[in-house]
Design an enzyme around this catalytic site. Structure first.
Site, PDB file in Angstrom:
ATOM      1  N   ASN A  32      -5.457   6.232   1.048  1.00  0.00           N
ATOM      2  CA  ASN A  32      -4.868   7.732   1.166  1.00  0.00           C
ATOM      3  C   ASN A  32      -5.698   8.764   0.557  1.00  0.00           C
ATOM      4  OD1 ASN A  32      -4.809   7.062  -1.385  1.00  0.00           O
ATOM      5  ND2 ASN A  32      -2.615   7.547  -1.785  1.00  0.00           N
ATOM      6  N   SER A 124      -8.144  -7.821 -12.885  1.00  0.00           N
ATOM      7  CA  SER A 124      -9.096  -7.303 -13.690  1.00  0.00           C
ATOM      8  C   SER A 124      -9.061  -7.906 -14.941  1.00  0.00           C
ATOM      9  CB  SER A 124      -8.682  -5.833 -13.844  1.00  0.00           C
ATOM     10  OG  SER A 124      -9.410  -5.543 -15.272  1.00  0.00           O
ATOM     11  N   TYR A 148      -2.301   0.599 -17.123  1.00  0.00           N
ATOM     12  CA  TYR A 148      -3.133   0.209 -15.914  1.00  0.00           C
ATOM     13  C   TYR A 148      -2.954  -1.376 -16.105  1.00  0.00           C
ATOM     14  CZ  TYR A 148      -7.193  -1.612 -13.599  1.00  0.00           C
ATOM     15  OH  TYR A 148      -8.060  -2.138 -12.756  1.00  0.00           O
ATOM     16  N   LYS A 152      -1.693  -4.798 -13.528  1.00  0.00           N
ATOM     17  CA  LYS A 152      -2.202  -5.734 -12.820  1.00  0.00           C
ATOM     18  C   LYS A 152      -1.663  -7.144 -13.411  1.00  0.00           C
ATOM     19  CE  LYS A 152      -5.524  -3.425 -10.856  1.00  0.00           C
ATOM     20  NZ  LYS A 152      -5.505  -3.490  -9.478  1.00  0.00           N
ATOM     21  N   ARG A 291     -13.759   3.968 -29.594  1.00  0.00           N
ATOM     22  CA  ARG A 291     -12.610   4.469 -28.683  1.00  0.00           C
ATOM     23  C   ARG A 291     -11.444   3.428 -28.832  1.00  0.00           C
ATOM     24  NH1 ARG A 291     -14.192   4.540 -22.278  1.00  0.00           N
ATOM     25  NH2 ARG A 291     -14.150   2.058 -22.578  1.00  0.00           N
TER      26      ARG A 291
HETATM   27  P1  NAD Z   1     -11.357   3.107  -6.326  1.00  0.00           P
HETATM   28  O1  NAD Z   1     -10.409   4.265  -7.058  1.00  0.00           O
HETATM   29  O2  NAD Z   1     -12.693   3.490  -5.992  1.00  0.00           O
HETATM   30  O3  NAD Z   1     -10.706   2.744  -5.099  1.00  0.00           O
HETATM   31  C1  NAD Z   1      -9.435   2.493  -4.944  1.00  0.00           C
HETATM   32  C2  NAD Z   1      -8.894   2.983  -3.553  1.00  0.00           C
HETATM   33  O4  NAD Z   1      -7.507   2.913  -3.407  1.00  0.00           O
HETATM   34  C3  NAD Z   1      -9.246   4.616  -3.458  1.00  0.00           C
HETATM   35  O5  NAD Z   1      -9.900   4.770  -2.442  1.00  0.00           O
HETATM   36  C4  NAD Z   1      -7.695   5.143  -3.269  1.00  0.00           C
HETATM   37  O6  NAD Z   1      -7.840   6.290  -2.681  1.00  0.00           O
HETATM   38  C5  NAD Z   1      -7.038   3.989  -3.074  1.00  0.00           C
HETATM   39  N1  NAD Z   1      -5.516   4.352  -3.037  1.00  0.00           N
HETATM   40  C6  NAD Z   1      -5.032   4.209  -4.446  1.00  0.00           C
HETATM   41  N2  NAD Z   1      -3.725   4.174  -4.175  1.00  0.00           N
HETATM   42  C7  NAD Z   1      -3.459   4.033  -2.735  1.00  0.00           C
HETATM   43  C8  NAD Z   1      -2.307   3.945  -2.127  1.00  0.00           C
HETATM   44  N3  NAD Z   1      -1.103   4.122  -2.971  1.00  0.00           N
HETATM   45  N4  NAD Z   1      -2.167   4.011  -0.647  1.00  0.00           N
HETATM   46  C9  NAD Z   1      -3.618   3.939  -0.242  1.00  0.00           C
HETATM   47  N5  NAD Z   1      -4.581   3.878  -0.838  1.00  0.00           N
HETATM   48  C10 NAD Z   1      -4.552   3.967  -2.291  1.00  0.00           C
HETATM   49  O7  NAD Z   1     -11.561   1.776  -7.422  1.00  0.00           O
HETATM   50  P2  NAD Z   1     -12.522   0.627  -7.442  1.00  0.00           P
HETATM   51  O8  NAD Z   1     -13.251   0.630  -8.446  1.00  0.00           O
HETATM   52  O9  NAD Z   1     -13.016   0.373  -6.050  1.00  0.00           O
HETATM   53  O10 NAD Z   1     -11.226  -0.520  -7.662  1.00  0.00           O
HETATM   54  C11 NAD Z   1     -10.635  -1.029  -6.721  1.00  0.00           C
HETATM   55  C12 NAD Z   1      -9.706  -2.011  -7.199  1.00  0.00           C
HETATM   56  O11 NAD Z   1     -10.237  -2.943  -8.183  1.00  0.00           O
HETATM   57  C13 NAD Z   1      -8.523  -1.250  -7.790  1.00  0.00           C
HETATM   58  O12 NAD Z   1      -7.197  -2.092  -7.697  1.00  0.00           O
HETATM   59  C14 NAD Z   1      -8.960  -1.552  -9.375  1.00  0.00           C
HETATM   60  O13 NAD Z   1      -7.839  -1.481 -10.159  1.00  0.00           O
HETATM   61  C15 NAD Z   1      -9.587  -2.941  -9.436  1.00  0.00           C
HETATM   62  N6  NAD Z   1     -10.527  -3.111 -10.330  1.00  0.00           N
HETATM   63  C16 NAD Z   1     -11.774  -2.236 -10.665  1.00  0.00           C
HETATM   64  C17 NAD Z   1     -12.300  -2.301 -11.821  1.00  0.00           C
HETATM   65  C18 NAD Z   1     -13.644  -1.464 -11.735  1.00  0.00           C
HETATM   66  O14 NAD Z   1     -13.907  -1.386 -13.169  1.00  0.00           O
HETATM   67  N7  NAD Z   1     -14.130  -0.643 -10.992  1.00  0.00           N
HETATM   68  C19 NAD Z   1     -12.499  -3.531 -12.410  1.00  0.00           C
HETATM   69  C20 NAD Z   1     -11.379  -4.381 -12.405  1.00  0.00           C
HETATM   70  C21 NAD Z   1     -10.197  -4.243 -11.290  1.00  0.00           C
HETATM   71  N1  UFG Z   2     -18.900   3.195 -23.785  1.00  0.00           N
HETATM   72  C1  UFG Z   2     -19.510   3.986 -24.589  1.00  0.00           C
HETATM   73  N2  UFG Z   2     -19.382   5.126 -24.188  1.00  0.00           N
HETATM   74  C2  UFG Z   2     -19.069   5.649 -22.951  1.00  0.00           C
HETATM   75  C3  UFG Z   2     -17.998   4.633 -22.179  1.00  0.00           C
HETATM   76  C4  UFG Z   2     -18.051   3.389 -22.524  1.00  0.00           C
HETATM   77  O1  UFG Z   2     -20.012   3.593 -25.514  1.00  0.00           O
HETATM   78  O2  UFG Z   2     -19.121   7.031 -22.510  1.00  0.00           O
HETATM   79  C5  UFG Z   2     -18.659   1.541 -24.094  1.00  0.00           C
HETATM   80  C6  UFG Z   2     -17.248   1.111 -24.360  1.00  0.00           C
HETATM   81  O3  UFG Z   2     -16.813   1.324 -25.647  1.00  0.00           O
HETATM   82  C7  UFG Z   2     -17.449  -0.366 -24.004  1.00  0.00           C
HETATM   83  C8  UFG Z   2     -18.490  -0.400 -22.909  1.00  0.00           C
HETATM   84  O4  UFG Z   2     -19.069   1.047 -23.141  1.00  0.00           O
HETATM   85  O5  UFG Z   2     -18.003  -0.999 -25.046  1.00  0.00           O
HETATM   86  C9  UFG Z   2     -17.773  -0.437 -21.388  1.00  0.00           C
HETATM   87  O6  UFG Z   2     -16.901   0.531 -21.371  1.00  0.00           O
HETATM   88  P1  UFG Z   2     -16.017   0.905 -19.986  1.00  0.00           P
HETATM   89  O7  UFG Z   2     -15.336   1.894 -20.195  1.00  0.00           O
HETATM   90  O8  UFG Z   2     -17.522   0.997 -18.876  1.00  0.00           O
HETATM   91  O9  UFG Z   2     -15.404  -0.423 -19.459  1.00  0.00           O
HETATM   92  P2  UFG Z   2     -14.327  -1.453 -20.193  1.00  0.00           P
HETATM   93  O10 UFG Z   2     -14.579  -2.527 -20.501  1.00  0.00           O
HETATM   94  O11 UFG Z   2     -13.764  -0.405 -21.203  1.00  0.00           O
HETATM   95  O12 UFG Z   2     -13.154  -1.196 -19.069  1.00  0.00           O
HETATM   96  C10 UFG Z   2     -13.668  -1.836 -17.820  1.00  0.00           C
HETATM   97  C11 UFG Z   2     -12.613  -0.903 -16.769  1.00  0.00           C
HETATM   98  C12 UFG Z   2     -11.332  -1.482 -16.742  1.00  0.00           C
HETATM   99  C13 UFG Z   2     -11.405  -2.803 -16.671  1.00  0.00           C
HETATM  100  C14 UFG Z   2     -12.371  -3.673 -17.679  1.00  0.00           C
HETATM  101  C15 UFG Z   2     -12.507  -5.118 -17.142  1.00  0.00           C
HETATM  102  O13 UFG Z   2     -12.652   0.494 -17.015  1.00  0.00           O
HETATM  103  O14 UFG Z   2     -10.437  -0.931 -15.970  1.00  0.00           O
HETATM  104  O15 UFG Z   2     -13.647  -3.110 -17.326  1.00  0.00           O
HETATM  105  O16 UFG Z   2     -12.821  -5.914 -17.958  1.00  0.00           O
HETATM  106  F1  UFG Z   2      -9.986  -3.480 -16.648  1.00  0.00           F
END
Ligand code: NAD
Ligand code: UFG
Length: 335
Positions: A32, A124, A148, A152, A291
Site C-alpha cells: 500500500n 524479528s 511493535y 511480532k 536510549r
Molecule cells: P519496510 O517498511 O521497508 O517494508 C514494509 C512494507 O510493507 C512497506 O513497503 C509498507 O508500505 C508495506 N505495508 C505496511 N503495512 C501494509 C499494509 N497494511 N498493506 C500493504 N502493505 C503494507 O520494512 P522492512 O525493513 O522491509 O521490513 C519488512 C518486514 O520485516 C516488516 O514486517 C518488519 O517488521 C520486519 N523486520 C524488519 C527489521 C528491520 O530492521 N528492517 C527487523 C526485523 C523484522
Molecule cells: N544506536 C545509536 N544511535 C542511533 C541509533 C542506534 O547509538 O542513532 C545504537 C543503539 O543504541 C543500539 C544499536 O545502535 O545499540 C542498534 O540500534 P538500532 O536502532 O539500529 O537497532 P535495534 O537493535 O535497536 O533494533 C532493530 C530494529 C528492530 C528489531 C531489532 C531486531 O529497529 O525493529 O533490530 O534485533 F526488532
C-alpha cells in the site's frame, strides 16, 4: 513457482524480489506504499531486466485482499507487510496492533479461502525480549519491550495456531537480527521517512551531510567498549534466506522458526570505525545517554538455519558498510 510478496516494495521485500526473480521465480508484489515508493519497481526492473507485477493492496482491506487472490494463483506467500518503527509503535500502539495483526489475519483468511498453503513470515529478534546472547530458536520469547515487538510475538502465536489447525499448512518464521546494507548496484536500499531511528541509516546520513553528527546512545554498557552490541546482517544475505525458506516450506508442513543473523556481535563504535575506514568518510559523533528500552548485547546463534536450510550469511561488516554507503551516496534523497 508463483509467489506473492506482501510489503514487497519495502526495504527487505525489494531485495528479496531481486533474489527471487534472479532464481527464476515468478513474483507478484502487493503493497500500500505506506512506507515505500513506487519507484522501487523501476529499480527492480533495472537490476533484473524484469518488471515484477504489482498490485496496490492494503492487506487490512478484506475485499481488496480477496480480489488479489481471486485473480491470481499463488504457490506461496512471503509476508513482509507491516509497520516497523519501535518508537512510533510506543506512541501509536493501536495503529500498530491494527495494521500488523489485521493485515496478517486478513491474509490468512484469504490463503485459507484460496487454498494457498505456504507462508514465510518476517519476524524479528525483538521477540526474545531481554534474554542472554547468543539467542537460539528455543530461547524463550515474550517479555517484549514495545508494541511493535508484541505484534511480532502475537503473529507468531497466530501462525502456530493456524498450523495446529490445518495439517496441510506450512509456515516458516524468520527472526531477523539487524538488517543493513543494500544491493551492490546501489539502485535499491533502505529509505527511511524523516530522521532515521536505526544506526546505519543515521550513520549514512551523517556521512552524506544530511545530519550533523551521530548520537551514540550510551557508552556505559557491559560490552567491550561500552556501546551496544548487535548482530548486523547484510540484506542480500537475508534475501537469500527467504528463497531457502520458501524451498523448505515446499517440502514439509507445520510451523518452524529460524534465526537469520551472522552470529557475530559488533558495537556501535565498531560500526562507526568500519564505516569510516571502508568508505573514507568522517562520521562525527557524541555520546548521549542510553536510549530507553535498548539492550546491551543481542546476537544470534544461526546454526539451525545453516543445518536445516543450508543458509549462512556470506557478507561481512565491510561489505555492509560499503554497500550502505554506495546506496546512500548515489541516492542522497532516497528514491
Ligand atoms: P519496510 O517498511 O521497508 O517494508 C514494509 C512494507 O510493507 C512497506 O513497503 C509498507 O508500505 C508495506 N505495508 C505496511 N503495512 C501494509 C499494509 N497494511 N498493506 C500493504 N502493505 C503494507 O520494512 P522492512 O525493513 O522491509 O521490513 C519488512 C518486514 O520485516 C516488516 O514486517 C518488519 O517488521 C520486519 N523486520 C524488519 C527489521 C528491520 O530492521 N528492517 C527487523 C526485523 C523484522
Ligand atoms: N544506536 C545509536 N544511535 C542511533 C541509533 C542506534 O547509538 O542513532 C545504537 C543503539 O543504541 C543500539 C544499536 O545502535 O545499540 C542498534 O540500534 P538500532 O536502532 O539500529 O537497532 P535495534 O537493535 O535497536 O533494533 C532493530 C530494529 C528492530 C528489531 C531489532 C531486531 O529497529 O525493529 O533490530 O534485533 F526488532
Amino acid at each position: 513457482m508463483n509467489v506473492l510478496l506482501t510489503g514487497g516494495a519495502g526495504y527487505i521485500g525489494s531485495h528479496t524480489a531481486v533474489t527471487l526473480i534472479n532464481a527464476g521465480i515468478n513474483i507478484v508484489i502487493a503493497d500500500n506504499f505506506s512506507n515505500s515508493s513506487p519507484k522501487v519497481l523501476d529499480r527492480i526492473a533495472e537490476i533484473t531486466g524484469k518488471r515484477p507485477e504489482f498490485v496496490e493492496v492494503d492487506f487490512c482491506d478484506k475485499a481488496a485482499t480477496d480480489a488479489l487472490f481471486e485473480s491470481h494463483s499463488f504457490d506461496g506467500v512471503i509476508h513482509f507487510a507491516g509497520l516497523k518503527a519501535v518508537g512510533e509503535s510506543c506512541r501509536q500502539p493501536i495503529r500498530y496492533y491494527r495494521n500488523n495483526l489485521d493485515s496478517t489475519l486478513t491474509l490468512l483468511e484469504a490463503m485459507a479461502k484460496y487454498n494457498v498453503k505456504r507462508l514465510v513470515f518476517s519476524s524479528s529478534a525483538t521477540v526474545y525480549g531481554d534474554q542472554p546472547a547468543p539467542l537460539t530458536e528455543s530461547t524463550p520469547t515474550g517479555n517484549c519491550s514495545n508494541p511493535y515487538g508484541w505484534t511480532k510475538y502475537m503473529i507468531e502465536q497466530i501462525l502456530k495456531g493456524a498450523c495446529d489447525a490445518d495439517p496441510e499448512l506450512s509456515v516458516v518464521l524468520l527472526r531477523y537480527f539487524n538488517p543493513l546494507g543494500a544491493h551492490e548496484s546501489g539502485k535499491i536500499g533502505e529509505n527511511p521517512n524523516g530522521i532515521p531511528n536505526n544506526l546505519m541509516p543515521y550513520i549514512s546520513q551523517v556521512a552524506v551531510g544530511k545530519l550533523e553528527k551521530l548520537h551514540i546512545f550510551g557508552n556505559d554498557y557491559d560490552t567491550p567498549d561500552g556501546t551496544g552490541v548487535r548482530d548486523y546482517i547484510h540484506v542480500v544475505d537475508l534475501a537469500q534466506g527467504h528463497l531457502d525458506a520458501l524451498h523448505y516450506a515446499e517440502k514439509r508442513t507445520g510451523c518452524d522458526v529460524f534465526n537469520l543473523g551472522t552470529g557475530k556481535g559488533y558495537s556501535v563504535l565498531d560500526m562507526v570505525k568500519t564505516f569510516s575506514r571502508v568508505n573514507g568518510v568522517e562520521v562525527p559523533y557524541v555520546i548521549d545517554p542510553r536510549r530507553p528500552g535498548d539492550l546491551a548485547t543481542v546476537y544470534a546463534d544461526p546454526k539451525k538455519a545453516e543445518t536445516v536450510l543450508g543458509w549462512t550469511a556470506k557478507r561481512n561488516l565491510e561489505d555492509m558498510c560499503r554497500d550502505s554507503w554506495n546506496w546512500q551516496s548515489h541516492n542522497p534523497q532516497g528514491y
